[in-house]
Design an enzyme around this catalytic site. Structure first.
Site, PDB file in Angstrom:
ATOM      1  N   ASP A  81       0.841  -1.203   0.000  1.00 45.79           N
ATOM      2  CA  ASP A  81       0.000   0.000   0.000  1.00 45.79           C
ATOM      3  C   ASP A  81       0.873   1.248   0.000  1.00 45.79           C
ATOM      4  O   ASP A  81       1.390   1.658   1.040  1.00 45.79           O
ATOM      5  CB  ASP A  81      -0.890   0.008   1.243  1.00 45.79           C
ATOM      6  CG  ASP A  81      -2.040  -0.974   1.134  1.00 45.79           C
ATOM      7  OD1 ASP A  81      -2.724  -0.971   0.094  1.00 45.79           O
ATOM      8  OD2 ASP A  81      -2.250  -1.740   2.088  1.00 45.79           O
ATOM      9  N   ASP A  98     -10.360  -5.304  -1.275  1.00 44.85           N
ATOM     10  CA  ASP A  98      -9.381  -4.815  -0.296  1.00 44.85           C
ATOM     11  C   ASP A  98     -10.072  -4.004   0.795  1.00 44.85           C
ATOM     12  O   ASP A  98     -10.685  -2.973   0.512  1.00 44.85           O
ATOM     13  CB  ASP A  98      -8.371  -3.930  -1.056  1.00 44.85           C
ATOM     14  CG  ASP A  98      -7.223  -3.422  -0.195  1.00 44.85           C
ATOM     15  OD1 ASP A  98      -7.125  -3.821   0.981  1.00 44.85           O
ATOM     16  OD2 ASP A  98      -6.427  -2.619  -0.717  1.00 44.85           O
TER      17      ASP A  98
END
Ligand code: DX5
Ligand code: ZN
Length: 225
Positions: free
Chosen positions: A39, A181
Site C-alpha cells: 500500500d 481490499d
C-alpha cells in the site's frame, strides 16, 4: 494477461512491522502466500503516508513472492516509472487519481506488468465500464482507503456482483480478475468470494497474532466454506 487464477490471498504489509519485515518475510511460505500487497500512500490522495519505491526495492531482495502494488497517490503519472522498474506482478492505480487512466494502464501493460484500476467505495462501477478492455485487474475497495483494520463496507458485495456480470457480458472473463481490499475477515471472506472476487487483500486478518502462514491458510479455508 494471466490465465484465471484460483482464489489468491495478498497480505497487506502495512499491517505488520515494516522495520523487521525484511527478515520476517523469510518465514512467509510462497506456497501459501500468493502475493505481497504493498500500500503506497502519499499523504495527499489518502490521509496517511507509508513507503515508496525505495523501501519496496530493498524488501524485494528478501523474498520471491510476487508483488501486488496498490498506488494511493496523486498524479501517479509522475511517479509511475519508479514502480514499473520494480517489475511487480500487478501495478494498480486509482481511478480517482488520474484523468488519463487509459494512457497509464497502457503504459503499465507495455512493460508486461499486469495493470489494475482501483475504485473507492463511493465510485460507481459504471465509471470504469468503458476502460475494462485496457486492464487486467479491478480492485474494489471495501473501505475508504488510508488505513488497515477498518470495517468492511457491505456495498462492496453488490459492486463485485455488478462488475462480474459486466465482465461476463463483455466476454472479458479470461482477462480480468476482481480483487477486494479492506476489512476482510474469516467471517466475511466466503461471501466476498461467492460474489465473484478472486484475489483477496488481507491486512489485519493476515498479520494479527504474528503467524501469517497460519492466518492465510485459515482465510483460504474460510473462503471456500
Ligand atoms: C487500505 C489499504 C488496505 C489495507 C487492508 O487503504 O489499501 O490494503 O491495508 O487492511 P485490512 O485488511 O486490515 O482492512
Ligand atoms: Zn491496499
Amino acid at each position: 494477461m494471466l490465465n484465471k487464477p484460483e482464489i489468491q490471498i495478498s497480505p497487506s504489509i502495512i499491517a505488520t512491522d515494516l522495520t523487521t519485515l525484511g527478515s520476517d518475510v523469510a518465514s512467509f511460505d510462497p506456497a501459501i502466500i500468493d502475493l505481497l500487497h504493498m500500500d503506497v500512500m502519499d499523504g495527499h490522495f489518502v490521509p496517511n503516508l507509508t513507503f515508496g519505491p525505495g523501501y519496496i526495492k530493498k524488501l524485494m531482495t528478501h523474498t520471491e513472492i510476487p508483488l501486488d502494488i496498490h498506488l494511493m497517490i496523486e498524479n501517479p503519472d509522475v511517479a509511475i516509472a519508479q514502480y514499473l522498474e520494480l517489475k511487480p506482478r500487478y501495478l494498480t492505480i486509482h481511478y480517482e487519481s488520474t484523468r488519463f487512466p487509459i494512457r497509464l494502464l497502457s503504459l503499465i501493460r507495455s512493460t508486461s506488468i499486469l495493470a489494475g484500476i482501483s475504485i473507492n467505495p463511493a465510485t460507481p462501477i459504471a465509471s470504469i465500464k468503458d476502460i475494462l478492455p485496457y486492464l487486467d485487474l479491478v480492485l474494489i475497495m471495501s473501505v475508504d482507503p488510508g488505513f488497515y483494520g477498518q470495517k468492511f463496507l457491505d456495498i462492496a458485495l453488490s459492486k463485485i456482483k455488478e462488475l462480474k456480470n459486466i465482465i461476463h457480458a463483455l466476454n472479458l472473463e479470461r482477462q480480468i480478475v476482481i480483487q477486494v481490499d479492506g476489512g476482510i475477515t474469516e467471517e466475511n471472506i466466503a461471501e466476498v468470494v461467492k460474489s465473484g472476487a478472486e484475489i483477496i487483500v488481507a491486512g489485519n486478518s493476515a498479520f494479527s497474532g504474528g503467524n501469517v502462514n497460519e492466518n492465510v491458510l485459515k482465510l483460504k479455508k474460510a473462503a471456500i466454506s
